[in-house]
Scaffold this active site. Structure first.
Site, mmCIF file in Angstrom:
data_model
loop_
_atom_site.group_PDB
_atom_site.id
_atom_site.type_symbol
_atom_site.label_atom_id
_atom_site.label_comp_id
_atom_site.label_asym_id
_atom_site.label_seq_id
_atom_site.Cartn_x
_atom_site.Cartn_y
_atom_site.Cartn_z
ATOM 1 N N ASN A 272 -4.113 -1.386 -5.645
ATOM 2 C CA ASN A 272 -5.209 -1.432 -4.892
ATOM 3 C C ASN A 272 -6.061 -0.453 -4.027
ATOM 4 O O ASN A 272 -5.418 0.998 -4.711
ATOM 5 C CB ASN A 272 -5.270 -2.471 -4.607
ATOM 6 N N GLU B 296 -3.253 1.138 -1.147
ATOM 7 C CA GLU B 296 -2.182 2.198 -2.094
ATOM 8 C C GLU B 296 -2.868 3.744 -2.366
ATOM 9 O O GLU B 296 -1.993 4.548 -3.117
ATOM 10 C CB GLU B 296 -1.552 1.029 -3.485
ATOM 11 N N ASP C 100 -0.461 -9.682 -8.688
ATOM 12 C CA ASP C 100 0.196 -10.284 -9.596
ATOM 13 C C ASP C 100 -0.581 -10.622 -10.479
ATOM 14 O O ASP C 100 0.315 -11.021 -12.547
ATOM 15 C CB ASP C 100 1.566 -11.501 -8.578
#
Length: 309
Positions: free
Chosen positions: A195, A198, A263
């Site tokens: 993301n 990150e 996820d």
């Protein structure tokens, strides 16, 4: 869109990573505590759901795939709950029990449909268990089409470089949801799905789209990745490959809860790619899946029917 997943039951996804149990306590909030300026929640309902890498596997099954899950849990009541939820979901469990740790738990307290508090219980797995886990991973590889490595920086993927190398040697697609300040250990993966926060830890800030593209493509080449998929919340997603940059705007809908959205995205990418879609085709579906799941409370899944009807 009239896309559909064909023969997905024959495709198998092996998920490895940090396995968690997500617990939800729902209740009423009618007053403030006299002991401190905090709300009093009268708990009326409790739920348990698969979290972390287990939520990736759960999302894969919801899309019609077969999924196996590797990870570490404790020899405790929470670990028993994880195993029971895996059985209910039809996920093949290859979990290792570590008697020296407790199963990772994220406890969320919900009042009036809002998350008021999250309490985390976590310990890192011991070395002996992790060594056995790598051997088991190598033994299981041949039975699966795609590998997803779900890293929440809780210690279960300290052998991630070896796992990627083994998967590459077996000619498997390897998708990684990364964490931390060092992405070198993910070198050689097929696709990385960071993301914005990150990615910023790795490449720093960017001044605009052209600067972002230059830095992202440089990182992708440095790590020998086929693709780098940047998930950008309300800005959608951007896929960087050798031949092109594909940006997909966010699906306009109300965001209710972003828990576990990453996820869902990586599970959807894995499912679509396992069924022969290109990364560019798969990211269109994954973007829609992410848009659907953020409209649900807590760690949730998206079904084929929601995606393709």
């Amino acid at each position: 869109m009239s896309l559909s997943v064909n023969n997905s039951e024959s495709k198998r996804i092996l998920v490895a990573g940090d396995v968690m149990l997500d617990r939800y306590w729902f209740g009423e909030v009618n007053r403030i505590s006299p002991e401190a300026p905090v709300p009093i929640v009268r708990v009326q309902k409790r739920e348990e759901r698969l979290g972390g890498a287990a939520n990736v596997a759960r999302n894969a099954v919801a899309l019609g795939m077969q999924a196996g899950l590797m990870g570490v849990i404790g020899q405790d009541e929470a670990g028993n709950s994880v195993e029971a939820l895996l059985r209910e979901s039809g996920i093949y469990s290859y979990l290792s029990r570590d008697p020296q740790i407790s199963t990772i738990i994220k406890l969320r307290v919900i009042g009036r449909q809002q998350q008021l508090l999250r309490i985390d219980f976590e310990e890192r797995p011991t070395e002996n268990v992790l060594r056995d886990k790598l051997n088991r991973f190598n033994a299981l590889l041949s039975g699966y089409d795609v590998v997803v490595l779900s890293d929440y920086a809780k210690g279960s993927l300290n052998n991630v470089s070896d796992m990627i190398a083994a998967a590459n040697a077996a000619n498997k697609l390897v998708l990684v949801d990364p964490k931390g300040h060092d992405f070198v250990r993910y070198a050689g993966a097929t696709l990385l799905t960071p993301n914005k926060s990150e990615l910023k830890q790795i490449i720093g800030d960017w001044s605009g789209e052209s600067d972002l593209t230059e830095k992202a493509q440089s990182l992708r080449r440095e790590l020998r990745l086929q693709g780098l998929l940047l998930t950008r919340s309300e800005e959608g997603m951007t896929l960087y490959t050798e031949d092109q940059v594909t940006h997909v705007p966010a699906v306009a809908r109300e965001v209710f809860d972003v828990s576990g959205a990453g996820d869902t995205v990586i599970a959807t990418m894995a499912a679509m790619m396992a069924n022969g879609m290109s990364m560019q085709e798969a990211v269109l579906i994954a973007n829609r899946a992410g848009g659907i799941v953020v409209g649900k409370l807590g760690t949730a899944t998206v079904t084929k029917e929601e995606l393709f009807t």
